[in-house]
Design a protein around this motif. Structure first.
Motif, PDB file in Angstrom:
ATOM      1  N   ALA A 230      42.344  45.616  58.848  1.00 54.67           N
ATOM      2  CA  ALA A 230      42.411  46.330  57.580  1.00 54.67           C
ATOM      3  C   ALA A 230      43.451  45.631  56.718  1.00 54.67           C
ATOM      4  CB  ALA A 230      42.799  47.791  57.808  1.00 54.67           C
ATOM      5  N   VAL A 231      42.987  44.976  55.655  1.00 57.92           N
ATOM      6  CA  VAL A 231      43.895  44.216  54.793  1.00 57.92           C
ATOM      7  C   VAL A 231      44.025  44.921  53.444  1.00 57.92           C
ATOM      8  CG1 VAL A 231      43.292  42.045  55.932  1.00 57.92           C
ATOM      9  CG2 VAL A 231      42.043  42.747  53.872  1.00 57.92           C
ATOM     10  N   PRO A 232      45.140  44.726  52.767  1.00 61.93           N
ATOM     11  CA  PRO A 232      45.274  45.311  51.429  1.00 61.93           C
ATOM     12  C   PRO A 232      44.309  44.641  50.448  1.00 61.93           C
ATOM     13  CG  PRO A 232      47.114  43.850  51.896  1.00 61.93           C
ATOM     14  CD  PRO A 232      46.339  43.978  53.173  1.00 61.93           C
ATOM     15  N   PHE A 233      44.100  45.279  49.311  1.00 59.53           N
ATOM     16  CA  PHE A 233      43.181  44.734  48.322  1.00 59.53           C
ATOM     17  C   PHE A 233      43.688  45.036  46.920  1.00 59.53           C
ATOM     18  CE2 PHE A 233      41.796  49.116  48.874  1.00 59.53           C
ATOM     19  CZ  PHE A 233      41.534  49.525  47.573  1.00 59.53           C
ATOM     20  N   GLU A 234      43.093  44.355  45.951  1.00 55.11           N
ATOM     21  CA  GLU A 234      43.326  44.658  44.548  1.00 55.11           C
ATOM     22  C   GLU A 234      41.981  44.665  43.830  1.00 55.11           C
ATOM     23  OE1 GLU A 234      45.902  41.576  43.216  1.00 55.11           O
ATOM     24  OE2 GLU A 234      44.336  40.034  43.215  1.00 55.11           O
ATOM     25  N   GLN A 235      41.928  45.296  42.683  1.00 60.65           N
ATOM     26  CA  GLN A 235      40.698  45.321  41.919  1.00 60.65           C
ATOM     27  C   GLN A 235      40.346  43.910  41.452  1.00 60.65           C
ATOM     28  OE1 GLN A 235      38.502  47.799  41.129  1.00 60.65           O
ATOM     29  NE2 GLN A 235      39.619  49.216  42.461  1.00 60.65           N
ATOM     30  N   HIS A 236      39.087  43.543  41.590  1.00 62.91           N
ATOM     31  CA  HIS A 236      38.655  42.206  41.185  1.00 62.91           C
ATOM     32  C   HIS A 236      38.735  42.038  39.675  1.00 62.91           C
ATOM     33  CE1 HIS A 236      35.835  38.713  40.810  1.00 62.91           C
ATOM     34  NE2 HIS A 236      36.464  38.369  41.901  1.00 62.91           N
ATOM     35  N   SER A 237      38.502  43.101  38.950  1.00 67.65           N
ATOM     36  CA  SER A 237      38.612  43.075  37.494  1.00 67.65           C
ATOM     37  C   SER A 237      39.727  44.015  37.053  1.00 67.65           C
ATOM     38  CB  SER A 237      37.293  43.508  36.837  1.00 67.65           C
ATOM     39  OG  SER A 237      37.443  43.611  35.429  1.00 67.65           O
ATOM     40  N   GLN A 238      40.560  43.533  36.169  1.00 67.36           N
ATOM     41  CA  GLN A 238      41.639  44.356  35.627  1.00 67.36           C
ATOM     42  C   GLN A 238      41.226  45.095  34.354  1.00 67.36           C
ATOM     43  OE1 GLN A 238      44.669  44.751  37.302  1.00 67.36           O
ATOM     44  NE2 GLN A 238      43.420  43.675  38.833  1.00 67.36           N
ATOM     45  N   ILE A 239      40.029  44.815  33.864  1.00 66.10           N
ATOM     46  CA  ILE A 239      39.592  45.401  32.593  1.00 66.10           C
ATOM     47  C   ILE A 239      39.538  46.932  32.640  1.00 66.10           C
ATOM     48  CG2 ILE A 239      37.728  45.498  30.888  1.00 66.10           C
ATOM     49  CD1 ILE A 239      37.026  42.639  31.630  1.00 66.10           C
ATOM     50  N   PRO A 240      39.034  47.555  33.720  1.00 67.12           N
ATOM     51  CA  PRO A 240      39.007  49.026  33.716  1.00 67.12           C
ATOM     52  C   PRO A 240      40.374  49.648  33.473  1.00 67.12           C
ATOM     53  CG  PRO A 240      37.690  48.177  35.527  1.00 67.12           C
ATOM     54  CD  PRO A 240      38.408  46.997  34.937  1.00 67.12           C
ATOM     55  N   MET A 241      41.405  49.102  34.131  1.00 66.55           N
ATOM     56  CA  MET A 241      42.749  49.647  33.946  1.00 66.55           C
ATOM     57  C   MET A 241      43.283  49.369  32.543  1.00 66.55           C
ATOM     58  SD  MET A 241      41.895  48.973  37.122  1.00 66.55           S
ATOM     59  CE  MET A 241      42.446  47.292  37.545  1.00 66.55           C
ATOM     60  N   GLU A 242      42.953  48.202  32.007  1.00 66.94           N
ATOM     61  CA  GLU A 242      43.383  47.873  30.638  1.00 66.94           C
ATOM     62  C   GLU A 242      42.742  48.795  29.612  1.00 66.94           C
ATOM     63  OE1 GLU A 242      42.319  43.791  30.371  1.00 66.94           O
ATOM     64  OE2 GLU A 242      43.951  43.096  31.686  1.00 66.94           O
TER      65      GLU A 242
END
Length: 302
Positions: A230-242
């Motif tokens: 189980a590895v950490p992850f980040e969103q592939h696209s930052q646009i939704p948060m922006e």
């Protein structure tokens, strides 16, 4: 394709969830644009499993067939590129790509997936998706009765152990440091003869992604055929948060039961908004999202 054209829906991400949403919308004659950079998170996985009619096929075979079928719907269009910026302008959205192209849509669907963050362990990323795996439903059957390890935080490792114990009785949890299981968890693991190894991992020995041994920092080695991680992850696209979309505590895009994000007119489906990480779930959530978006567009103009 006209760059300044206003689409009914723009889908960011053209893998399983995105293509499934596009099919729903295409069959309802909605003008839909799929923007995809061609970088799916499972591209290293040799075979995909646990999806009816496609069990054992490669991810690229499934995606190619899916895209071919979606391309039959004239109202669905494709653009190969990476969406780098999103701007809300009144009741529509502008999507800009790294290549400088701009597209406009009434609704946005993010099927953009997540990006796994590999630990600093030599050989780990080379084995990821092959013999370092994330899901017993997707990969477990292929490693039944094999020497198997689990590398995950305590609660996640305990959960995986309960599932993997059904597939193999040669199971070791690697904590790579002091274990933090509760007394009850430790008792349960011991009852099932599941070993907890606290030695710190230094390297994974492998041949073309087929792991052979885990090498610890002290030089000692453990033979393993597979390692759940189980590895950490980040969103592939930052646009939704922006654009103002909220994330939940786990880091997924927050959605309601209709896949609507916290920003009106924006939806999310697939791995970016759901921990049930599988091809089948991505296809389901994309199909459902496409139907929801079509319903809301239709009701607005009826």
């Amino acid at each position: 394709m006209e760059k300044d054209r206003i689409f009914d829906v723009i889908i960011i991400g053209g893998s399983y969830a995105g293509l499934s949403a596009a099919m729903s919308l295409g069959r309802s004659l909605k003008q839909t644009l799929v923007i995809d950079s061609g970088n799916p998170c499972n591209q290293k996985t040799p075979h995909s499993h646990n999806f009816l009619t496609q069990d054992g096929n490669t991810p690229s075979e499934i995606t190619s067939l899916a895209k071919h079928q979606v391309e039959q719907y004239a109202s669905v269009h494709f653009f190969e590129g990476f969406a780098s910026e999103g701007i809300q302008k009144g009741n529509q959205f502008e999507l800009r790509t790294q290549s400088g192209d701009s597209f406009f849509g009434k609704k946005l669907i993010f099927a953009s997936g997540i990006k796994d963050i590999m630990p600093n362990i030599k050989g780990f990323s080379e084995c990821w998706g092959k013999t370092v795996i994330h899901c017993p439903y997707c990969h477990g059957y292929e490693f039944k009765s094999k020497k198997t390890g689990i590398f995950a935080p305590a609660d996640r490792a305990f959960h995986l152990a309960s599932l993997v114990n059904n597939l193999t009785h040669d199971l070791t949890i690697l904590t790579s440091g002091p274990a933090s299981f509760s007394l009850e968890q430790s008792h349960t693991l011991k009852k099932h003869n599941i070993i907890v190894d606290e030695r710190e991992i230094g390297e994974i020995e492998h041949q073309n992604g087929q792991m052979q041994k885990v090498v610890f920092q002290n030089g000692e080695k453990l033979n393993l055929d597979a390692l759940y991680a189980a590895v950490p992850f980040e969103q592939h696209s930052q646009i939704p948060m922006e654009l103002g979309c909220e994330l939940n505590e786990q880091g997924y895009i927050k959605t309601d039961m209709f896949q609507r994000t916290t920003v009106e007119g924006i939806y999310a489906c697939g791995d970016n908004s759901n921990p049930m990480r599988s091809v089948a779930n991505a296809v389901h959530s994309g199909n459902f999202t496409g139907a929801v978006v079509n319903k809301e567009l239709t009701e607005a103009s009826f």
